[in-house]
Design a protein around this motif. Structure first.
Motif, mmCIF file in Angstrom:
data_model
loop_
_atom_site.group_PDB
_atom_site.id
_atom_site.type_symbol
_atom_site.label_atom_id
_atom_site.label_comp_id
_atom_site.label_asym_id
_atom_site.label_seq_id
_atom_site.Cartn_x
_atom_site.Cartn_y
_atom_site.Cartn_z
ATOM 1 N N LEU A 1 0.978 -1.329 0.083
ATOM 2 C CA LEU A 1 -0.093 -0.143 -0.139
ATOM 3 C C LEU A 1 0.872 1.476 0.166
ATOM 4 C CD1 LEU A 1 -2.799 1.700 0.238
ATOM 5 C CD2 LEU A 1 -2.670 1.070 2.546
ATOM 6 N N PRO A 2 1.567 1.585 0.917
ATOM 7 C CA PRO A 2 2.499 2.749 0.932
ATOM 8 C C PRO A 2 3.493 3.030 -0.143
ATOM 9 C CG PRO A 2 3.393 1.201 2.536
ATOM 10 C CD PRO A 2 1.972 0.754 2.044
ATOM 11 N N TYR A 3 3.908 1.999 -0.791
ATOM 12 C CA TYR A 3 4.826 2.325 -1.816
ATOM 13 C C TYR A 3 3.991 2.310 -3.203
ATOM 14 C CZ TYR A 3 8.870 0.328 0.656
ATOM 15 O OH TYR A 3 10.111 0.314 1.379
ATOM 16 N N SER A 4 2.794 1.864 -3.225
ATOM 17 C CA SER A 4 1.844 2.374 -4.314
ATOM 18 C C SER A 4 1.497 3.801 -4.423
ATOM 19 C CB SER A 4 0.812 1.466 -4.521
ATOM 20 O OG SER A 4 1.293 0.282 -4.724
ATOM 21 N N LEU A 5 1.145 4.234 -2.909
ATOM 22 C CA LEU A 5 0.692 5.526 -2.802
ATOM 23 C C LEU A 5 1.921 6.769 -2.852
ATOM 24 C CD1 LEU A 5 -1.595 5.011 0.215
ATOM 25 C CD2 LEU A 5 -2.510 5.539 -2.144
ATOM 26 N N GLU A 6 3.052 6.137 -2.308
ATOM 27 C CA GLU A 6 4.433 7.062 -2.513
ATOM 28 C C GLU A 6 4.790 7.439 -4.060
ATOM 29 O OE1 GLU A 6 7.537 5.624 -0.542
ATOM 30 O OE2 GLU A 6 6.882 6.253 1.586
#
Length: 303
Positions: free
Chosen positions: A221-226
């Motif tokens: 989730l966070p790497y996709s959002l970043e």
């Protein structure tokens, strides 16, 4: 790009980055509970290995074989991601989450300093430095910080800076597949360390729910959002906004791990939040005769 659509892109990037920060630190707190069973190495293997599996099944990047991006940049991005995760979890074995992230933030902070041009940028960076100085236990408590943990956290900072620079270029070249490909490469680095340290303990069914939570909250989730944020903001702005990360980490340590903060460290969190807010409000895009797409604009910014 119209002013309204430009503001919308910036708002999307800021919102995605904020959610990514919260998700990342919740995942790190959960991962720390896995250390007694599989160690930091095993937790990293869980995190990147399962994240890569999630993303590969979701994105299926092999269906797009016409890409002609720079494979050296892609592999650099993936390997920096894997190394950053591994050494960061190694740091968490002996130092608090908030302190580890504060030390790790030296990498993005240096990147922001080297690429800044306006005086207001240095005002926000100076406020971040002041906040970090208060957040770190430097007033007679240096002996309480494990030197090996500090070294691992600083090494993670180097990996974080490389992740930002190479991630922006990878995102411009590979689009939405960048995170999937990069995470898969990072998993190739992390999994052998996890197997060597934890062995068959990684296959324990009782640990699977925690492992899935770590993989989703800390990487997928966070790497996709970043990546959404990195392809819409200049690298300097993205790096400075990451100054919120130590504050989010400190709060996660207090609420999820029972770690304690002094009054000065709470003041540090306030200073870092003010700096991040100021940076967000002072975002300025370059002006050109032909408006660039967000990815192309960012790629030009970091070259």
């Amino acid at each position: 790009m119209s002013p309204r659509s430009n503001a919308g892109q910036i708002a999307l990037a800021l919102g995605a980055l904020l959610i990514a920060m919260v998700s990342y630190q919740c995942g790190a707190s959960l991962a720390k509970h896995l250390f007694p069973q599989v160690g930091a190495q095993g937790a990293t293997a869980y995190r990147l290995g399962l994240s890569a599996l999630f993303l590969l099944l979701w994105r299926r990047p092999w269906r797009r074989t016409d890409r002609r991006g720079d494979w050296r940049v892609l592999w650099g991005y993936g390997l920096s991601m894997g190394a950053m995760n591994l050494v960061f979890y190694m740091a968490l074995r002996t130092i608090p989450l908030g302190i580890a992230v504060a030390l790790e933030f030296v990498g993005p902070l240096a990147l922001a300093m080297f690429s800044s041009r306006r005086w207001i940028d240095f005002v926000w960076i100076a406020l971040v430095i002041a906040g970090l100085a208060l957040l770190l236990p430097l007033r007679g408590h240096v002996q309480t910080l494990d030197p090996t943990g500090v070294a691992y956290a600083l090494a993670a900072g180097v990996g974080w800076a490389l992740y930002i620079v190479l991630g922006t270029r990878t995102g411009a070249a590979y689009g939405a597949d960048a995170v999937t490909l990069g995470t898969s490469i990072g998993a190739l680095l992390a999994i052998p360390f996890g197997i060597a340290h934890a062995g068959s303990a990684l296959l324990s069914p009782a640990l699977l729910p925690y492992a899935l939570g770590v993989a989703l909250l800390s990487s997928a989730l966070p790497y996709s959002l970043e990546m959404v944020s990195m392809t819409r903001l200049p690298a300097r702005t993205f790096s400075t906004l990451l100054s919120l990360e130590p504050a989010v980490a400190a709060l996660a340590g207090v609420t999820l791990l029972g770690e304690r903060l002094s009054a000065l460290q709470w003041l540090a969190i306030a200073a870092i939040i003010v700096a991040s807010t100021g940076t967000a409000l002072s975002v300025r895009r370059p002006v050109s005769a032909e408006p660039l797409s967000p990815s192309a604009e960012l790629a030009r910014e970091v070259r």
